[in-house]
Design a protein around this motif. Sequence first.
Motif, short mmCIF file in Angstrom:
data_model
loop_
_atom_site.label_atom_id
_atom_site.label_comp_id
_atom_site.label_asym_id
_atom_site.label_seq_id
_atom_site.Cartn_x
_atom_site.Cartn_y
_atom_site.Cartn_z
N ILE A 1 17.84 -37.19 7.81
CA ILE A 1 16.78 -36.18 7.85
C ILE A 1 16.83 -35.34 6.57
O ILE A 1 15.81 -35.12 5.90
N LEU A 2 18.04 -34.90 6.20
CA LEU A 2 18.19 -34.13 4.97
C LEU A 2 17.73 -34.92 3.75
O LEU A 2 17.06 -34.40 2.86
N TRP A 3 18.10 -36.20 3.74
CA TRP A 3 17.69 -37.07 2.62
C TRP A 3 16.16 -37.14 2.52
O TRP A 3 15.59 -36.94 1.45
N ALA A 4 15.52 -37.38 3.66
CA ALA A 4 14.07 -37.53 3.66
C ALA A 4 13.39 -36.22 3.24
O ALA A 4 12.37 -36.23 2.53
N GLU A 5 13.97 -35.09 3.66
CA GLU A 5 13.42 -33.79 3.27
C GLU A 5 13.53 -33.59 1.76
O GLU A 5 12.59 -33.08 1.13
N ASP A 6 14.66 -34.01 1.18
CA ASP A 6 14.83 -33.95 -0.28
C ASP A 6 13.78 -34.79 -0.99
O ASP A 6 13.19 -34.37 -1.98
N CYS A 7 13.57 -36.01 -0.47
CA CYS A 7 12.59 -36.91 -1.07
C CYS A 7 11.20 -36.28 -1.04
O CYS A 7 10.47 -36.30 -2.04
N LEU A 8 10.85 -35.72 0.11
CA LEU A 8 9.55 -35.07 0.28
C LEU A 8 9.36 -33.95 -0.75
O LEU A 8 8.31 -33.85 -1.38
N GLU A 9 10.40 -33.14 -0.88
CA GLU A 9 10.34 -32.02 -1.81
C GLU A 9 10.08 -32.51 -3.23
O GLU A 9 9.23 -31.95 -3.94
N GLU A 10 10.78 -33.56 -3.61
CA GLU A 10 10.61 -34.11 -4.96
C GLU A 10 9.18 -34.62 -5.17
O GLU A 10 8.58 -34.39 -6.22
N LEU A 11 8.65 -35.29 -4.15
CA LEU A 11 7.29 -35.82 -4.26
C LEU A 11 6.27 -34.70 -4.31
O LEU A 11 5.28 -34.78 -5.04
N GLU A 12 6.53 -33.61 -3.57
CA GLU A 12 5.60 -32.48 -3.58
C GLU A 12 5.62 -31.76 -4.92
O GLU A 12 4.59 -31.29 -5.40
N LYS A 13 6.81 -31.68 -5.51
CA LYS A 13 6.93 -31.04 -6.83
C LYS A 13 6.13 -31.81 -7.89
O LYS A 13 5.57 -31.22 -8.79
N LYS A 14 6.13 -33.14 -7.75
CA LYS A 14 5.43 -33.99 -8.72
C LYS A 14 3.91 -33.85 -8.62
O LYS A 14 3.19 -34.09 -9.57
N ALA A 15 3.45 -33.54 -7.40
CA ALA A 15 2.00 -33.55 -7.16
C ALA A 15 1.31 -32.30 -7.72
O ALA A 15 1.96 -31.37 -8.18
#
Lengths: 181, 181
Positions: free
Chosen positions: A167-181
Amino acid sequence: MSLPHAILGLLLDRPMTGYDLKLLFDKELNSFWPAQMSQIYRELGNLEAKEWVDSRIEVQESRPDRKVYSITGVGKQVFQEWMNRFPKSLISPCRDEFALRVFLGGRSARDEMQFQLRRFIREKQSEVATFTLLEKNYETMAKKNTDQAMYRRMTMRRSNIVAEALILWAEDCLEELEKKA
Amino acid sequence: MSLPHAILGLLLDRPMTGYDLKLLFDKELNSFWPAQMSQIYRELGNLEAKEWVDSRIEVQESRPDRKVYSITGVGKQVFQEWMNRFPKSLISPCRDEFALRVFLGGRSARDEMQFQLRRFIREKQSEVATFTLLEKNYETMAKKNTDQAMYRRMTMRRSNIVAEALILWAEDCLEELEKKA
DNA sequence: ATTTAATATATGCATAGTATAATAATGAAT
DNA sequence: ATTCATTATTATACTATGCATATATTAAAT
């Protein structure tokens, strides 16, 4: 090669039908050793042919007869030998389609990956809820100080922390993708 | 059902032989989608029969000829359709023999379980070392700002955090067993 | 001198896992 | 009225995976 030994190990507790075993597998072993009905019944047939288990029919009126399997003396020996000989490597191969899809994710739209990561988090959260309940059950049982309940609680804890880490991993991934957008 | 799509996804990067693919699988996909030689060659045969890939022979003098596979137009379409349609559940069944052995651990001596937990920690630590290297490789590549390197780094991160979580879990288990002794 | 590793492809066999349905009875829900 | 859920076993077919082996050449290591 572990399904027969898993079944033998469970039959050490008490005699069970294939149906009983399926319920147990689904409830408590599913996160580290799932098994289908058809697999369990086939394996029980194999085990009986080898005389590692035997069975007796319990007649029922309103329901189909129960075929109750018990572990034999030879079965106990075979199980103990397996228990005493751990494999060379303790790392089991694991296939995870979601991980594969992330690996190949460069071929997908970013917002689709974000959507799927959120879905993944929700599924894992519901797993955590299930594992936590089971863990607490075993915690209560463990107060009687039996090693069995302790080890089973440890296994549930294992499934739980893996799910939490993901869950923590997926949340990190999401954050990174949101930062890129 | 994912091996063919994994192969198609890898062939999108560049044409490869079965041998090339095996090296890639072993190095980068092993922690979430291991594949045997025999599986890869058989699958390449299937894919070629369906015309999702095609092949050309590259003659070599000192080595056996290379059969280089490329993805076809149809193959690209099939892959994209797979990429766009995620499965209903994102949780993959996973069989872990060590977890099963801990679950059944009440039938084993405590010091044996402690020994095996220590062994497990060492194996996971060596995994972490491998994953960390791969993660750093992708981090370097990701600076060119391609999504592909980012997603592959994410996957390695995933393998890494799962391994790290399992190390912490095993250390907790060890501590509890030592307290009991 | 012989074995092992690396490069390269392919087949055969056994085991393991998935999917589905047939059979059978009861009771609850739609 | 009919479908679905639960209890219970078994059969069949299909797909996937794992392990071993065969073939072939070169070079490095023991």
